[in-house]
Motif scaffolding. Structure first.
Motif, PDB file in Angstrom:
ATOM      1  N   VAL A   7      -8.505  -5.191   1.376  1.00 23.95           N
ATOM      2  CA  VAL A   7      -8.436  -4.599   2.721  1.00 23.95           C
ATOM      3  C   VAL A   7      -9.105  -5.523   3.732  1.00 23.95           C
ATOM      4  CG1 VAL A   7      -9.159  -2.670   4.176  1.00 23.95           C
ATOM      5  CG2 VAL A   7      -8.299  -2.236   1.872  1.00 23.95           C
ATOM      6  N   ASP A   8     -10.295  -6.016   3.404  1.00 26.01           N
ATOM      7  CA  ASP A   8     -10.996  -6.931   4.310  1.00 26.01           C
ATOM      8  C   ASP A   8     -10.265  -8.262   4.439  1.00 26.01           C
ATOM      9  OD1 ASP A   8     -13.003  -5.080   4.795  1.00 26.01           O
ATOM     10  OD2 ASP A   8     -14.247  -5.800   3.128  1.00 26.01           O
ATOM     11  N   ASP A   9      -9.589  -8.666   3.373  1.00 24.27           N
ATOM     12  CA  ASP A   9      -8.837  -9.919   3.429  1.00 24.27           C
ATOM     13  C   ASP A   9      -7.623  -9.823   4.347  1.00 24.27           C
ATOM     14  OD1 ASP A   9     -10.595 -11.017   1.601  1.00 24.27           O
ATOM     15  OD2 ASP A   9      -9.277 -10.692  -0.129  1.00 24.27           O
ATOM     16  N   VAL A  10      -7.038  -8.625   4.423  1.00 23.92           N
ATOM     17  CA  VAL A  10      -5.785  -8.445   5.168  1.00 23.92           C
ATOM     18  C   VAL A  10      -6.017  -7.943   6.588  1.00 23.92           C
ATOM     19  CG1 VAL A  10      -3.670  -7.053   5.294  1.00 23.92           C
ATOM     20  CG2 VAL A  10      -4.341  -8.127   3.130  1.00 23.92           C
ATOM     21  N   PHE A  11      -6.876  -6.926   6.739  1.00 26.72           N
ATOM     22  CA  PHE A  11      -7.045  -6.291   8.040  1.00 26.72           C
ATOM     23  C   PHE A  11      -8.243  -6.857   8.781  1.00 26.72           C
ATOM     24  CE2 PHE A  11      -4.453  -3.025   6.017  1.00 26.72           C
ATOM     25  CZ  PHE A  11      -3.618  -2.636   7.058  1.00 26.72           C
ATOM     26  N   PRO A  12      -8.024  -7.420   9.971  1.00 16.34           N
ATOM     27  CA  PRO A  12      -9.171  -7.839  10.782  1.00 16.34           C
ATOM     28  C   PRO A  12      -9.885  -6.602  11.333  1.00 16.34           C
ATOM     29  CG  PRO A  12      -7.139  -8.089  12.022  1.00 16.34           C
ATOM     30  CD  PRO A  12      -6.748  -7.669  10.636  1.00 16.34           C
ATOM     31  N   ALA A  13     -11.155  -6.759  11.673  1.00 11.02           N
ATOM     32  CA  ALA A  13     -11.890  -5.658  12.292  1.00 11.02           C
ATOM     33  C   ALA A  13     -11.260  -5.338  13.640  1.00 11.02           C
ATOM     34  CB  ALA A  13     -13.354  -6.048  12.467  1.00 11.02           C
TER      35      ALA A  13
ATOM     36  N   VAL B  32      -5.953  -1.011  -1.734  1.00 13.79           N
ATOM     37  CA  VAL B  32      -7.060  -0.837  -2.670  1.00 13.79           C
ATOM     38  C   VAL B  32      -6.526  -0.563  -4.073  1.00 13.79           C
ATOM     39  CG1 VAL B  32      -9.036   0.625  -3.284  1.00 13.79           C
ATOM     40  CG2 VAL B  32      -8.702  -0.102  -0.912  1.00 13.79           C
ATOM     41  N   ASP B  33      -5.558   0.344  -4.163  1.00 13.29           N
ATOM     42  CA  ASP B  33      -4.998   0.703  -5.474  1.00 13.29           C
ATOM     43  C   ASP B  33      -4.351  -0.489  -6.173  1.00 13.29           C
ATOM     44  OD1 ASP B  33      -5.808   3.292  -5.009  1.00 13.29           O
ATOM     45  OD2 ASP B  33      -3.793   4.048  -4.531  1.00 13.29           O
ATOM     46  N   GLU B  34      -3.631  -1.293  -5.405  1.00  9.72           N
ATOM     47  CA  GLU B  34      -2.849  -2.380  -5.994  1.00  9.72           C
ATOM     48  C   GLU B  34      -3.632  -3.689  -6.139  1.00  9.72           C
ATOM     49  OE1 GLU B  34       0.362  -2.087  -7.118  1.00  9.72           O
ATOM     50  OE2 GLU B  34       0.196   0.059  -6.691  1.00  9.72           O
ATOM     51  N   HIS B  35      -4.593  -3.927  -5.213  1.00 13.03           N
ATOM     52  CA  HIS B  35      -5.226  -5.250  -5.171  1.00 13.03           C
ATOM     53  C   HIS B  35      -6.744  -5.217  -5.096  1.00 13.03           C
ATOM     54  CE1 HIS B  35      -1.370  -7.344  -4.758  1.00 13.03           C
ATOM     55  NE2 HIS B  35      -1.007  -6.333  -4.001  1.00 13.03           N
ATOM     56  N   GLY B  36      -7.344  -4.028  -5.105  1.00 11.90           N
ATOM     57  CA  GLY B  36      -8.796  -3.922  -5.064  1.00 11.90           C
ATOM     58  C   GLY B  36      -9.337  -3.789  -3.656  1.00 11.90           C
TER      59      GLY B  36
ATOM     60  N   MET C 191       1.847  -7.952   3.288  1.00 12.85           N
ATOM     61  CA  MET C 191       0.533  -8.158   3.889  1.00 12.85           C
ATOM     62  C   MET C 191      -0.334  -9.078   3.035  1.00 12.85           C
ATOM     63  SD  MET C 191      -0.446  -4.321   5.052  1.00 12.85           S
ATOM     64  CE  MET C 191       0.372  -3.486   6.392  1.00 12.85           C
ATOM     65  N   VAL C 192      -0.329  -8.849   1.733  1.00  8.43           N
ATOM     66  CA  VAL C 192      -1.132  -9.673   0.832  1.00  8.43           C
ATOM     67  C   VAL C 192      -0.634 -11.119   0.860  1.00  8.43           C
ATOM     68  CG1 VAL C 192      -1.723 -10.072  -1.602  1.00  8.43           C
ATOM     69  CG2 VAL C 192      -1.819  -7.755  -0.642  1.00  8.43           C
ATOM     70  N   GLU C 193       0.682 -11.278   0.840  1.00  9.82           N
ATOM     71  CA  GLU C 193       1.252 -12.628   0.881  1.00  9.82           C
ATOM     72  C   GLU C 193       0.899 -13.341   2.175  1.00  9.82           C
ATOM     73  OE1 GLU C 193       5.690 -14.599   1.116  1.00  9.82           O
ATOM     74  OE2 GLU C 193       5.426 -12.825  -0.136  1.00  9.82           O
ATOM     75  N   ASP C 194       0.979 -12.593   3.308  1.00  8.20           N
ATOM     76  CA  ASP C 194       0.698 -13.196   4.613  1.00  8.20           C
ATOM     77  C   ASP C 194      -0.791 -13.395   4.862  1.00  8.20           C
ATOM     78  OD1 ASP C 194       3.428 -13.084   5.160  1.00  8.20           O
ATOM     79  OD2 ASP C 194       3.272 -11.271   6.398  1.00  8.20           O
TER      80      ASP C 194
END
Length: 199
Positions: free
Chosen positions: A180-186, A172-176, A70-73
């Motif tokens: 979450v906001d960077d990966v998951f759209p509302a 959150v644990d791994e990347h802050g 998810m972070v990579e994408d």
């Protein structure tokens, strides 16, 4: 025949359970990673709707792999897809004659291709059933409105027991928290609290 339905406590998986109930002995199965206790929301909905319920713990490494994807994408689709396929594999290896989920015709994720479904069936000697595969969003919403009591709201505020809650926690644990906001759209999600009238 016994059927294990991957279950989140949301409208789609609850509607899938209702559609299958006349034909199978349905057990709602909530797959989780042991990161949070959000699976209890699904247990509460199962109790309110009268279905048998159990949980199964997934491989924690699958969650970590999904989070990194998810972070990579920069979006959650591929990570959630990986987790869903992993969960299906685990439930298919249990005692059930059939496994099912609440995916709909119009879903972008998760999805299971015909080849993936056939492979799952062949390797585990089970049937894979997708009762909502012919239902579009409007049809699902109409049936839900007529039959289920549902809470809906922003995904980060609604009670739920799907993969997303635990993956958000791991993000959150791994990347802050900003990850979450960077990966998951509302987006909105649902949580079923019961039936309009007793069944």
């Amino acid at each position: 025949m016994e059927l294990g339905l991957l279950y989140s406590g949301g409208k789609d998986s609850t509607l899938a359970a209702l559609l299958l109930d006349d034909f199978y002995d349905v057990t709602l199965v909530t797959a989780h990673f042991g990161v949070t206790d959000d699976w209890k929301h699904a247990r509460n909905t199962a109790k309110a709707t009268g279905f048998d319920f159990e949980t199964v713990e997934l491989d924690h490494d699958a969650a970590i792999t999904a989070v990194e994807q998810m972070v990579e994408d920069g979006y959650p689709r591929n990570g959630i897809q990986q987790v869903h396929l992993h969960a299906l594999e685990i439930v298919a290896s249990m005692r059930f004659d059939a496994v099912a989920d609440g995916t709909r015709r119009d879903d972008r994720v998760p999805t299971v291709s015909r080849a993936q479904a056939q492979s799952l069936e062949d390797r585990h000697g089970i049937d894979y059933i997708v009762p909502l595969s012919g239902f579009g969003r409007n049809a699902v919403d109409s049936l839900v409105t007529a039959n289920l009591d549902v809470e809906s709201g922003p995904s980060d505020q609604i009670r739920k027991a799907d993969y997303e809650a635990e993956l958000r926690s791991l993000l959150v644990d791994e990347h802050g928290a900003d990850a979450v906001d960077d990966v998951f759209p509302a987006h909105e999600q649902t949580y079923v609290t019961g039936f309009h009238t007793p069944r």
